[in-house]
Design a protein around this motif. Structure first.
Motif, PDB file in Angstrom:
ATOM      1  N   MET A   1       4.094  -1.604  -4.467  1.00  0.00           N
ATOM      2  CA  MET A   1       2.944  -1.306  -4.812  1.00  0.00           C
ATOM      3  C   MET A   1       3.195  -0.814  -6.281  1.00  0.00           C
ATOM      4  O   MET A   1       3.956   0.048  -6.743  1.00  0.00           O
ATOM      5  CB  MET A   1       2.825   0.214  -3.779  1.00  0.00           C
ATOM      6  CG  MET A   1       1.590   1.020  -4.277  1.00  0.00           C
ATOM      7  SD  MET A   1       1.674   2.687  -3.726  1.00  0.00           S
ATOM      8  CE  MET A   1       1.910   2.108  -1.842  1.00  0.00           C
ATOM      9  N   TYR A  23     -11.237  -1.112   0.363  1.00  0.00           N
ATOM     10  CA  TYR A  23     -10.092  -1.993  -0.058  1.00  0.00           C
ATOM     11  C   TYR A  23     -10.571  -3.334  -0.208  1.00  0.00           C
ATOM     12  O   TYR A  23     -11.402  -3.937   0.427  1.00  0.00           O
ATOM     13  CB  TYR A  23      -9.027  -2.069   1.250  1.00  0.00           C
ATOM     14  CG  TYR A  23      -8.548  -0.911   1.767  1.00  0.00           C
ATOM     15  CD1 TYR A  23      -7.615  -0.281   0.909  1.00  0.00           C
ATOM     16  CD2 TYR A  23      -9.042  -0.321   2.498  1.00  0.00           C
ATOM     17  CE1 TYR A  23      -7.050   0.863   1.170  1.00  0.00           C
ATOM     18  CE2 TYR A  23      -8.557   1.218   3.066  1.00  0.00           C
ATOM     19  CZ  TYR A  23      -7.495   1.757   2.321  1.00  0.00           C
ATOM     20  OH  TYR A  23      -7.109   2.857   2.739  1.00  0.00           O
ATOM     21  N   PRO A  29      -4.167  -4.953  -8.360  1.00  0.00           N
ATOM     22  CA  PRO A  29      -3.413  -3.866  -7.627  1.00  0.00           C
ATOM     23  C   PRO A  29      -3.012  -2.548  -8.441  1.00  0.00           C
ATOM     24  O   PRO A  29      -2.781  -1.447  -8.060  1.00  0.00           O
ATOM     25  CB  PRO A  29      -1.834  -4.525  -7.101  1.00  0.00           C
ATOM     26  CG  PRO A  29      -2.243  -5.886  -7.142  1.00  0.00           C
ATOM     27  CD  PRO A  29      -3.194  -6.165  -8.054  1.00  0.00           C
ATOM     28  N   ASN A  46      -7.288  -2.151  -4.332  1.00  0.00           N
ATOM     29  CA  ASN A  46      -6.447  -3.046  -3.676  1.00  0.00           C
ATOM     30  C   ASN A  46      -5.912  -2.786  -2.418  1.00  0.00           C
ATOM     31  O   ASN A  46      -5.403  -1.744  -2.229  1.00  0.00           O
ATOM     32  CB  ASN A  46      -5.369  -3.750  -4.611  1.00  0.00           C
ATOM     33  CG  ASN A  46      -4.794  -5.084  -4.053  1.00  0.00           C
ATOM     34  OD1 ASN A  46      -4.097  -4.990  -3.181  1.00  0.00           O
ATOM     35  ND2 ASN A  46      -5.390  -6.061  -4.827  1.00  0.00           N
ATOM     36  N   VAL A  48      -3.128  -3.223  -1.191  1.00  0.00           N
ATOM     37  CA  VAL A  48      -1.763  -2.708  -1.148  1.00  0.00           C
ATOM     38  C   VAL A  48      -1.650  -1.504  -0.918  1.00  0.00           C
ATOM     39  O   VAL A  48      -0.252  -1.073  -0.788  1.00  0.00           O
ATOM     40  CB  VAL A  48      -0.641  -3.537  -2.595  1.00  0.00           C
ATOM     41  CG1 VAL A  48      -0.995  -5.190  -2.407  1.00  0.00           C
ATOM     42  CG2 VAL A  48      -1.385  -2.998  -3.797  1.00  0.00           C
ATOM     43  N   HIS A  49      -2.589  -0.602  -1.332  1.00  0.00           N
ATOM     44  CA  HIS A  49      -2.720   0.687  -1.470  1.00  0.00           C
ATOM     45  C   HIS A  49      -2.817   1.462  -0.321  1.00  0.00           C
ATOM     46  O   HIS A  49      -3.144   2.764   0.026  1.00  0.00           O
ATOM     47  CB  HIS A  49      -3.503   1.263  -2.441  1.00  0.00           C
ATOM     48  CG  HIS A  49      -3.009   0.787  -3.670  1.00  0.00           C
ATOM     49  ND1 HIS A  49      -1.901   1.181  -4.559  1.00  0.00           N
ATOM     50  CD2 HIS A  49      -3.565  -0.085  -4.817  1.00  0.00           C
ATOM     51  CE1 HIS A  49      -1.654   0.714  -5.736  1.00  0.00           C
ATOM     52  NE2 HIS A  49      -2.697  -0.127  -5.789  1.00  0.00           N
ATOM     53  N   ARG A  50      -3.323   0.620   0.982  1.00  0.00           N
ATOM     54  CA  ARG A  50      -3.481   1.138   2.209  1.00  0.00           C
ATOM     55  C   ARG A  50      -2.779   2.008   2.628  1.00  0.00           C
ATOM     56  O   ARG A  50      -3.295   3.148   3.212  1.00  0.00           O
ATOM     57  CB  ARG A  50      -3.944   0.046   3.184  1.00  0.00           C
ATOM     58  CG  ARG A  50      -4.383   0.384   4.698  1.00  0.00           C
ATOM     59  CD  ARG A  50      -4.542  -0.704   5.536  1.00  0.00           C
ATOM     60  NE  ARG A  50      -5.523  -1.863   4.770  1.00  0.00           N
ATOM     61  CZ  ARG A  50      -7.023  -2.136   4.978  1.00  0.00           C
ATOM     62  NH1 ARG A  50      -7.395  -1.226   5.490  1.00  0.00           N
ATOM     63  NH2 ARG A  50      -7.317  -2.863   4.137  1.00  0.00           N
TER      64      ARG A  50
END
Length: 61
Positions: A1, A23, A29, A46, A48-50
């Motif tokens: 991340m 998202y 990212p 992005n 990837v930050h979920r």
């Protein structure tokens, strides 16, 4: 991340817990985009930050 976006995400969700998160794979990212038009804030990040977003939103529940 990517760590550059993490402080911004934490700050925005901490200051405005009602912010809706979307998202979007087209956003780099290391970037975030905050739309504050109208009564609702929307934070675009992005995917990837979920995990981070889910952790932060669970913590405030």
């Amino acid at each position: 991340m990517p760590v550059r976006a993490v402080p911004a995400i934490r700050r925005i969700l901490g200051e405005s817990p009602g912010t809706r998160v979307e998202y979007v794979g087209a956003i780099a990212p290391e970037s975030v985009f905050l739309s504050a038009q109208g009564p609702e804030q929307v934070l675009f990040v992005n995917p990837v930050h979920r995990e981070l977003v889910e952790t932060l939103t669970q913590a405030r529940s």
